[in-house]
Every structure is written in C-alpha cells, then in structure tokens.
Design a protein around this motif. Structure first.
Motif, PDB file in Angstrom:
ATOM      1  N   LEU A   1       0.826  -1.203   0.000  1.00  0.00           N
ATOM      2  CA  LEU A   1       0.000   0.000   0.000  1.00  0.00           C
ATOM      3  C   LEU A   1       0.863   1.257   0.000  1.00  0.00           C
ATOM      4  N   ALA A   2       2.007   1.199   0.693  1.00  0.00           N
ATOM      5  CA  ALA A   2       2.913   2.353   0.670  1.00  0.00           C
ATOM      6  C   ALA A   2       3.445   2.600  -0.734  1.00  0.00           C
ATOM      7  N   ILE A   3       3.740   1.532  -1.462  1.00  0.00           N
ATOM      8  CA  ILE A   3       4.210   1.665  -2.850  1.00  0.00           C
ATOM      9  C   ILE A   3       3.122   2.286  -3.710  1.00  0.00           C
ATOM     10  N   LEU A   4       1.883   1.847  -3.527  1.00  0.00           N
ATOM     11  CA  LEU A   4       0.770   2.388  -4.308  1.00  0.00           C
ATOM     12  C   LEU A   4       0.497   3.848  -3.958  1.00  0.00           C
ATOM     13  N   ASP A   5       0.799   4.247  -2.713  1.00  0.00           N
ATOM     14  CA  ASP A   5       0.568   5.631  -2.290  1.00  0.00           C
ATOM     15  C   ASP A   5       1.711   6.563  -2.675  1.00  0.00           C
ATOM     16  N   ASP A   6       2.844   6.007  -3.098  1.00  0.00           N
ATOM     17  CA  ASP A   6       4.038   6.808  -3.388  1.00  0.00           C
ATOM     18  C   ASP A   6       3.891   7.505  -4.745  1.00  0.00           C
ATOM     19  N   ALA A   7       3.737   8.809  -4.696  1.00  0.00           N
ATOM     20  CA  ALA A   7       3.523   9.572  -5.938  1.00  0.00           C
ATOM     21  C   ALA A   7       4.724   9.500  -6.875  1.00  0.00           C
ATOM     22  N   ALA A   8       5.906   9.190  -6.331  1.00  0.00           N
ATOM     23  CA  ALA A   8       7.097   9.103  -7.181  1.00  0.00           C
ATOM     24  C   ALA A   8       7.092   7.851  -8.053  1.00  0.00           C
ATOM     25  N   LEU A   9       6.304   6.858  -7.678  1.00  0.00           N
ATOM     26  CA  LEU A   9       6.209   5.608  -8.457  1.00  0.00           C
ATOM     27  C   LEU A   9       4.976   5.707  -9.343  1.00  0.00           C
TER      28      LEU A   9
END
Length: 632
Positions: free
Chosen positions: A410-418
């Motif tokens: 979920l942190a990866i999905l929330d990361d605007a840089a990704l």
C-alpha cells in the motif's frame, strides 16, 4: 435437514457429488451418514481444484460457499476423531498402504481423504520426480562444459565512457502478415561479485541432471536460459557425433505453446554458437495433450505413456504452474528414463484450473531441505528481473505482494514518485468508475482506429482490463457489457449486427485442432470485402480470416479474467478487485495480475480488499508436498 441437504441448499455440494457418493456407498454396502458425507466432500473438492479433502482442517475452518466466501449456516460436522475412525473401518476406504482390494477412497495418515485416482496420481508423480532427481545425466566433460557456459553466458560488453548506453526503446516492426513487438532495455548492471549467476547455475543443472526445475517471475530470463541450455546440449551431441538432439517443446495450452514457439525463435537468433547448433534447436512447440497423443480428444487416454514413451532426449515444459496433477503425472510417466525433463514456470503464479498445484509444491518445501537432497539440487530459482527499469514500482509491488507485506504494497501504491503503479477507489454498483471509463474509451478508441486486423491486435496488446471474478458488478461479464455499451454510446461500434460486429475483440475458450485455434487465442472481427470475418494470427505469424460461424466457443475480450491472462504481457493493465473481499482474491491472483504489465498497473480496489488479498494464500488440498519432501 441432513448435513448433505444443508450443503446442497447452500451450494457447497453439487447434485453430481452427492449422487457419486451415494452410488459408491451403496456398492460398498456402507451408507453411514458420516461416510456418505465424506465421500461427497471428496468428490466436490476435485472440482474446486483440490486433490483431496483435509478432514482435520474442517474442524478448524468453516466450509465456505460463493465468491464472497459465506460460511454454511448452522452446519454441524462430525467430531474429527470419530469421523476418521468411521472412515478407517469402512469397506469403501483404504489406508495409504492399500490392501488386497483397491477401494474407491483413500485416507492417509494425516487425515486427508482422496478419490483413489488422485491419491495414485500424487504418489506416482512424487516417486517419479524423486527417482529422476536422483539420476545423473550422461557425464559431460567439465572443461568443455565450463567453456561452453562461459561463452553462452558471457556478460554484455560495457559501453565506453564516451558512449552512454542507449535509452530504453520500444519499436514495432511490421513484416508481411506479422507484427513483432521488440522491447529493448539497457543491459542491467552486472550482479555483485559474490552473487551467483543463477541462469548459469540453471544451465549447469539441466546439463548434468535428468530433472531441472527453473522457476522465476516475468523478465527473469527463463526462456533465454532454456535456449542456451538447448544450445549446450546440441553442441555436446554434435561433438559426440551422435544423432541430432530430439527435443519436445510443450505447454499446457495452445496459446502458451505459440508463445513458447515465438520466444525460442527470437532468443536463438542472438546465441553465441555455430549455425549448425542454432539450426538444431527446434522452435515449434505443441500442447501437452497433442505431444502425448490424445486418443479421440480424451484428456485421460494417450498414445504415449510409461510403456510407450515419447521419442525425445529433452522434454521442456513451459508454464508448468498451469499444469494440473493428473496431466503432469501422465506427462512425466511418458518421458523416457534416459531423457532430461526441464520444467519452466513461475511458482508464485496462480495454480492450474484443474486439481493440484504441482509447481508450487515442488518448489516450496515448508522448511529448508538437506543440502545434499537431490530434489532440492534440481530446483533453481531466478530472482533477478531484466524486464523492469531500476526503481520500478511494478517490480517493487510484485515483491511486496509475494512477501505478504500488505503495508509495504500500500505504501508503494501511495508513493507519488512511483507513477507506474496506482490505486483507484472502486464503486460498489459499477465497474466503470470515471477513471476506468476514460482510460477504456481512450485505449479502445485507439484500437478501433487502427486500419486493419494486424494493427488492431497489436493495439489490443497495449492495454487490457483484468477481472478477478466472472460474475458480479466487477466481473468480466459486466465489464465487457459496460464497455460495449459505452462504445455504442460513443458511436464507435455498431451492435445492430449482433455479436459479429466490426471491431469486436474475441477470446477463444476451447481448443479446435482442425482450425488450429486454441484456448486463449485472441482475434478481432474485421470488415473484409463486404463481409465480417474473424482475424487471427497463425503460429507462423501469417494472417487468417475465418467466418465467425466456424469459430469454436469464444467470448468478448475487452476485459478478461486474471486466470485467462496467464502467460500474456501487456504494456498497461487495469486490475478490478472491487470493494468486497472474496475467497478468489488471493496473493497469487494479485501477483499474477500485476506482473502481466510491462509499463503501468492501476488497481481498482479498496485498501481493505488489498490487505485481505495479500494476506490470503491459495491453499489447495493436497499431500504432494509431503510425498515429495516428507511430512513437515
């Protein structure tokens, strides 16, 4: 109401399961309710993908029914210890060691109840794989082997400092009747000095053992590794002056076989070997059923078996995770004792639709085996991906899913840089939320704007909507209908012609050997000389035009299920999980869906649904892991 009636009313048992159990019990002269119930559940489990029913586990987990996994209300099962005792005393049930009579059901020491055929499949396959793992292949000269491995697996030459590496490019080359998509990325940096080259390890394993299992995710180089293995073996055969190497390339579906044919054809062109060796590497793959010689179209009777084996020195099985227990058992039995068997696949993908999860259980003992275990020495896992750029959100998300780390995912999905991975909140009552509607309209308008069938198929592979379910508001049926309605509303398609409308993308759902169309093949309806015809690409890349009336069973494929997408690749993928949890939403399904994409993934799911899906493993009732590795 009896327990059987409760299960029937709830949909946890089919009429055929109950009928089968009643016939078996009547013939055996044992119609006790507990025995009848166990026999019906054992029959039902096979249709759900399980090899057996774990009776002790039923005491810990309720029986679930429906896509939402609703427990059967007020269900009271027999006490496990008493239930097992009744079964062991039944003339219907054998113990794991059997007896003078071959009884229809088998109860093993762990309390797993099998239909006899599946117990025998499991034991036979485990014994065959173990025996093959313990056999060394024909000895190869170590010096010659090392020299060949060094040449075939030589690292790419680093560019000079004055010449920076070219950027990743994506090109499309059209040749007469064939579309080829070439995705070229800069070479990945070399592995650290202390990191072994697992592709090279896999090649050495395949060259020196009768069994080699190569597991790896998308982009880890499984196909290129196997092509180098075949070159290695062909060189050795040529050096010995023997007959040309006989290689059987097989896959579980026609579509997978066609992809294997294409992949090997591309990979062998770049080999560092002689033209004679390159020519000795076959390209044409077939389905497992066709290679075994299905008799009368049967899925259980074949011309090739243990006493009439395949004529092959190497049998390579691609997409092995999709091969069920029964078919894998028959295939392994038909491989000559002197031949090498190479199983290729991704152990973390979805298991086969039919009963069993052979590759996952073969690759995944619950604790580390002994270092000198010959079966463990036959298994190589490729973990380094060459598909995704450094810092890829797709790769990071796939790793987090596999690790069961929902917080990280979920942190990866929330990361605007990704920017290559995103999550969108779904709606409860519709699949086409505004974001998905806009994306689908743009993608399928571009598809419909292409001038011919060849270009349309290329456009269709650029983006795809994947659904976890077949039914419901987020199921593939509802999504395809909604996209069709949207395209009609936007005047992009004309449905007045019925299902054979121009531009309809179609997915074949049953093999047709006469037409050379296979389950998973994708085509499109085109206008040709005033007629509407179905356009497909043949295995050799040539175009084919067929009357829609001649096609085998097929369906619309603006969206498809995750199961049907296995083995496919798309530039962008939209994955619909919806707003409600379900037993179908598992870690393996989510991983399979995410790794179909090369460039971007959008997940339409709530945070709660994602958390539950990542936490839920696919659990297939089976004793194969214990049979292979011993009880753990």
């Amino acid at each position: 109401m009896t327990t059987l009636q409760q299960l029937r009313e709830a949909g946890a048992l089919a009429a055929l399961d109950e009928h089968c159990a009643r016939v078996l019990c009547r013939l055996a002269g044992d119609e006790r309710p507990a025995v009848l119930l166990a026999a019906a559940l054992a029959a039902r489990q096979v249709s759900l993908g399980h090899v057996c029913i774990d009776l002790p586990a039923l005491g810990r987990h309720p029986l679930l029914v429906g896509d939402e996994g609703v427990p059967v209300p007020n269900l009271v099962l027999p006490v496990t210890s008493a239930w097992l005792a009744e079964l062991r005393s039944s003339p219907l049930v054998d113990g794991p060691r059997g007896g003078p009579e071959r009884r229809p059901l088998v109860l093993d020491a762990a309390g797993r109840l099998y239909l006899r055929r599946y117990f025998e499949h499991e034991q036979s396959l485990a014994a065959a794989l173990r025996a093959r793992a313990e056999q060394d292949a024909q000895a190869l000269d170590d010096a010659i082997l090392d020299q060949a491995l060094g040449r075939l697996f030589a690292p790419p030459v680093a560019p000079s400092p004055a010449s920076p590496p070219p950027p990743a490019t994506k090109t499309r080359r059209a040749s007469p009747g064939q579309l080829t998509l070439d995705l070229t990325a800069p070479p990945s940096p070399p592995a650290a000095d202390d990191a072994p080259d697992m592709q090279r390890v896999a090649a050495r394993t395949a060259a020196t053992r009768r069994l080699c299992v190569i597991s790896g995710g998308p982009g880890t180089g499984k196909t290129s590794t196997v092509v180098k293995i075949l070159a290695l073996l062909a060189e050795q055969r040529a050096r010995e002056g023997g007959a040309p190497l006989r290689v059987a390339l097989v896959a579980p579906t026609g579509k997978a076989a066609m992809r294997l044919t294409e992949a090997i054809g591309r990979a062998k062109r770049s080999l560092s070997c002689s033209e004679e060796v390159r020519a000795a590497i076959p390209e044409e793959a077939s389905t497992i059923h066709r290679a075994l010689g299905s008799i009368g179209g049967s899925s259980t009777r074949f011309r090739h078996h243990a006493t009439h084996p395949l004529r092959a020195d190497v049998v390579l099985v691609d997409e092995a995770s999709m091969v069920d227990l029964a078919l894998m058992t028959r295939l392994v039995a038909a491989v000559p004792e002197s031949a090498r068997l190479i199983l290729l696949g991704d152990k973390d993908q979805l298991a086969s639709v039919e009963a069993g999860a052979v590759l996952a259980e073969l690759c995944g003992p619950s604790s580390a085996p002994a270092a000198d275990d010959p079966l463990a020495a036959s298994i190589v896992e490729l973990t380094r991906s060459y598909r995704y750029r450094p810092g890829s959100g797709i790769e990071a998300l796939a790793r987090a899913i596999n690790a069961g780390d929902a917080a990280r995912a979920l942190a990866i999905l929330d990361d605007a840089a990704l920017s290559d991975v995103t999550r969108v909140e779904p709606a409860a009552d519709t699949a086409l939320v505004p974001e998905l509607r806009a994306a689908a309209l743009a993608d399928y308008s571009a598809y419909l704007d292409e001038p011919d069938g060849l270009a349309r198929l290329g456009a269709l592979d650029r983006a795809r909507i994947l659904c976890a379910h077949r039914h419901g508001p987020h199921g593939v049926g509802a999504v395809n209908a909604a996209i069709e309605a949207m395209l009609v509303e936007e005047k992009r398609i004309d449905r007045r012609a019925g299902l054979a409308y121009a531009g309809r993308p179609i997915l074949v759902t049953r093999n047709d050997y006469q037409l050379q169309l296979f389950n998973g093949d994708v085509g499109t309806i085109v206008e040709h000389e005033g007629k509407r015809l179905a356009f497909f690409l043949a295995p050799d890349g040539s175009p084919r035009l067929l009357s829609p009336a001649r096609l085998p069973p097929h369906e619309t494929v603006f969206a498809m299920t995750v199961h049907k997408s296995q083995g496919s690749e798309f530039e962008r993928v939209a994955v619909l999980l919806g707003d409600r949890s379900s037993p179908l939403l598992t870690r393996e399904l989510l991983y399979t869906a995410v790794t179909r994409a090369r460039e971007a993934v959008t997940l339409y799911a709530t945070r709660a649904v994602l958390e539950e899906a990542i936490a839920r493993r696919t659990e297939r009732g089976s004793g194969l892991r214990d049979a292979l590795w011993g009880p753990r």
